[in-house]
Design a protein around this motif. Structure first.
Motif, PDB file in Angstrom:
ATOM      1  N   LEU A   1       0.826  -1.211   0.000  1.00 47.73           N
ATOM      2  CA  LEU A   1       0.000   0.000   0.000  1.00 47.73           C
ATOM      3  C   LEU A   1       0.858   1.259   0.000  1.00 47.73           C
ATOM      4  O   LEU A   1       0.562   2.225  -0.705  1.00 47.73           O
ATOM      5  N   PHE A   2       1.927   1.250   0.781  1.00 51.61           N
ATOM      6  CA  PHE A   2       2.830   2.396   0.813  1.00 51.61           C
ATOM      7  C   PHE A   2       3.477   2.610  -0.556  1.00 51.61           C
ATOM      8  O   PHE A   2       3.570   3.735  -1.038  1.00 51.61           O
ATOM      9  N   ALA A   3       3.930   1.529  -1.192  1.00 52.47           N
ATOM     10  CA  ALA A   3       4.569   1.638  -2.504  1.00 52.47           C
ATOM     11  C   ALA A   3       3.586   2.140  -3.555  1.00 52.47           C
ATOM     12  O   ALA A   3       3.944   2.972  -4.398  1.00 52.47           O
ATOM     13  N   LEU A   4       2.336   1.676  -3.514  1.00 49.63           N
ATOM     14  CA  LEU A   4       1.318   2.172  -4.440  1.00 49.63           C
ATOM     15  C   LEU A   4       1.057   3.662  -4.227  1.00 49.63           C
ATOM     16  O   LEU A   4       0.942   4.427  -5.186  1.00 49.63           O
ATOM     17  N   GLY A   5       0.962   4.075  -2.981  1.00 55.16           N
ATOM     18  CA  GLY A   5       0.747   5.487  -2.667  1.00 55.16           C
ATOM     19  C   GLY A   5       1.906   6.352  -3.104  1.00 55.16           C
ATOM     20  O   GLY A   5       1.716   7.445  -3.640  1.00 55.16           O
ATOM     21  N   LEU A   6       3.126   5.876  -2.888  1.00 56.24           N
ATOM     22  CA  LEU A   6       4.311   6.627  -3.296  1.00 56.24           C
ATOM     23  C   LEU A   6       4.375   6.758  -4.811  1.00 56.24           C
ATOM     24  O   LEU A   6       4.659   7.834  -5.351  1.00 56.24           O
ATOM     25  N   ARG A   7       4.079   5.679  -5.531  1.00 63.33           N
ATOM     26  CA  ARG A   7       4.078   5.725  -6.996  1.00 63.33           C
ATOM     27  C   ARG A   7       3.035   6.707  -7.501  1.00 63.33           C
ATOM     28  O   ARG A   7       3.282   7.506  -8.402  1.00 63.33           O
ATOM     29  N   ARG A   8       1.841   6.666  -6.917  1.00 63.79           N
ATOM     30  CA  ARG A   8       0.761   7.577  -7.315  1.00 63.79           C
ATOM     31  C   ARG A   8       1.171   9.026  -7.051  1.00 63.79           C
ATOM     32  O   ARG A   8       0.935   9.909  -7.876  1.00 63.79           O
ATOM     33  N   TYR A   9       1.775   9.288  -5.924  1.00 63.63           N
ATOM     34  CA  TYR A   9       2.230  10.637  -5.576  1.00 63.63           C
ATOM     35  C   TYR A   9       3.275  11.132  -6.573  1.00 63.63           C
ATOM     36  O   TYR A   9       3.214  12.271  -7.037  1.00 63.63           O
ATOM     37  N   GLN A  10       4.226  10.267  -6.942  1.00 66.80           N
ATOM     38  CA  GLN A  10       5.264  10.661  -7.895  1.00 66.80           C
ATOM     39  C   GLN A  10       4.677  10.907  -9.281  1.00 66.80           C
ATOM     40  O   GLN A  10       5.083  11.833  -9.974  1.00 66.80           O
ATOM     41  N   LEU A  11       3.729  10.074  -9.700  1.00 59.67           N
ATOM     42  CA  LEU A  11       3.093  10.284 -11.000  1.00 59.67           C
ATOM     43  C   LEU A  11       2.290  11.578 -11.022  1.00 59.67           C
ATOM     44  O   LEU A  11       2.267  12.295 -12.009  1.00 59.67           O
ATOM     45  N   GLN A  12       1.613  11.865  -9.926  1.00 62.08           N
ATOM     46  CA  GLN A  12       0.775  13.054  -9.860  1.00 62.08           C
ATOM     47  C   GLN A  12       1.611  14.333  -9.876  1.00 62.08           C
ATOM     48  O   GLN A  12       1.183  15.334 -10.434  1.00 62.08           O
ATOM     49  N   ARG A  13       2.790  14.307  -9.294  1.00 59.66           N
ATOM     50  CA  ARG A  13       3.633  15.497  -9.226  1.00 59.66           C
ATOM     51  C   ARG A  13       4.417  15.749 -10.505  1.00 59.66           C
ATOM     52  O   ARG A  13       4.882  16.858 -10.738  1.00 59.66           O
ATOM     53  N   ALA A  14       4.575  14.736 -11.327  1.00 63.91           N
ATOM     54  CA  ALA A  14       5.377  14.887 -12.546  1.00 63.91           C
ATOM     55  C   ALA A  14       4.657  15.779 -13.552  1.00 63.91           C
ATOM     56  O   ALA A  14       3.433  15.750 -13.669  1.00 63.91           O
ATOM     57  N   LEU A  15       5.421  16.557 -14.285  1.00 69.26           N
ATOM     58  CA  LEU A  15       4.851  17.402 -15.326  1.00 69.26           C
ATOM     59  C   LEU A  15       4.372  16.536 -16.483  1.00 69.26           C
ATOM     60  O   LEU A  15       4.976  15.519 -16.802  1.00 69.26           O
ATOM     61  N   GLY A  16       3.291  16.943 -17.100  1.00 66.67           N
ATOM     62  CA  GLY A  16       2.793  16.235 -18.265  1.00 66.67           C
ATOM     63  C   GLY A  16       2.018  14.979 -17.958  1.00 66.67           C
ATOM     64  O   GLY A  16       1.949  14.087 -18.793  1.00 66.67           O
TER      65      GLY A  16
END
Length: 143
Positions: free
Chosen positions: A22-37
């Motif tokens: 769950l932590f890894a999924l949340g971290l991945r989602r956070y990184q994708l959301q912050r990325a430009l484009g």
């Protein structure tokens, strides 16, 4: 080790593995959301049902990544020069429960195959601008 300690360690390991996932999924989602484009977009190909995910622009590709996945690799990659925008429509009643609220259905053609993306209208305007602003060397020739 006695039976009591094994009975405690096994469920604790399962719970820790679940919490780490769950932590890894949340971290991945956070990184994708912050990325430009990047923008939220569900995808539907002719033979499949709607799947939630995130689209990401690159200079030559539009990449679609699954929302609930630990893989950093995109599930679908569409070459920019082969993508055609065929307009958008409002979702049908059966589609409304399968896509994000307030989304529109964008119709794309990719190498003769129809692809549907569900996204909000602001993401659609960005997608259409990105497709129209592709680098051109000559008339009808892409880099």
């Amino acid at each position: 080790m006695d039976g009591l300690s094994i009975a405690f360690i096994a469920p604790a390991a399962v719970i820790l593995l679940f919490a780490f996932t769950l932590f890894a999924l949340g971290l991945r989602r956070y990184q994708l959301q912050r990325a430009l484009g990047t923008f939220d977009a569900s995808i539907c190909k002719l033979t499949a049902s709607w799947q939630m995910g995130v689209c990401r622009y690159t200079d030559k590709d539009l990449e679609w990544l699954r929302l609930f996945s630990l893989s950093p690799r995109p599930k679908h990659r569409f070459v920019r020069s082969s993508l055609e925008l065929n307009g958008w429509r409002k979702p049908t009643e059966s589609e409304r429960s399968k896509i994000q609220p307030g989304a529109i259905i964008v119709k794309l053609s990719y190498r003769g195959e129809e692809v549907l993306l569900a996204m909000n209208y602001e993401a659609y305007t960005g997608l259409s601008s990105w497709l129209e602003a592709g680098p051109v060397i000559g008339i009808g020739t892409w880099r």
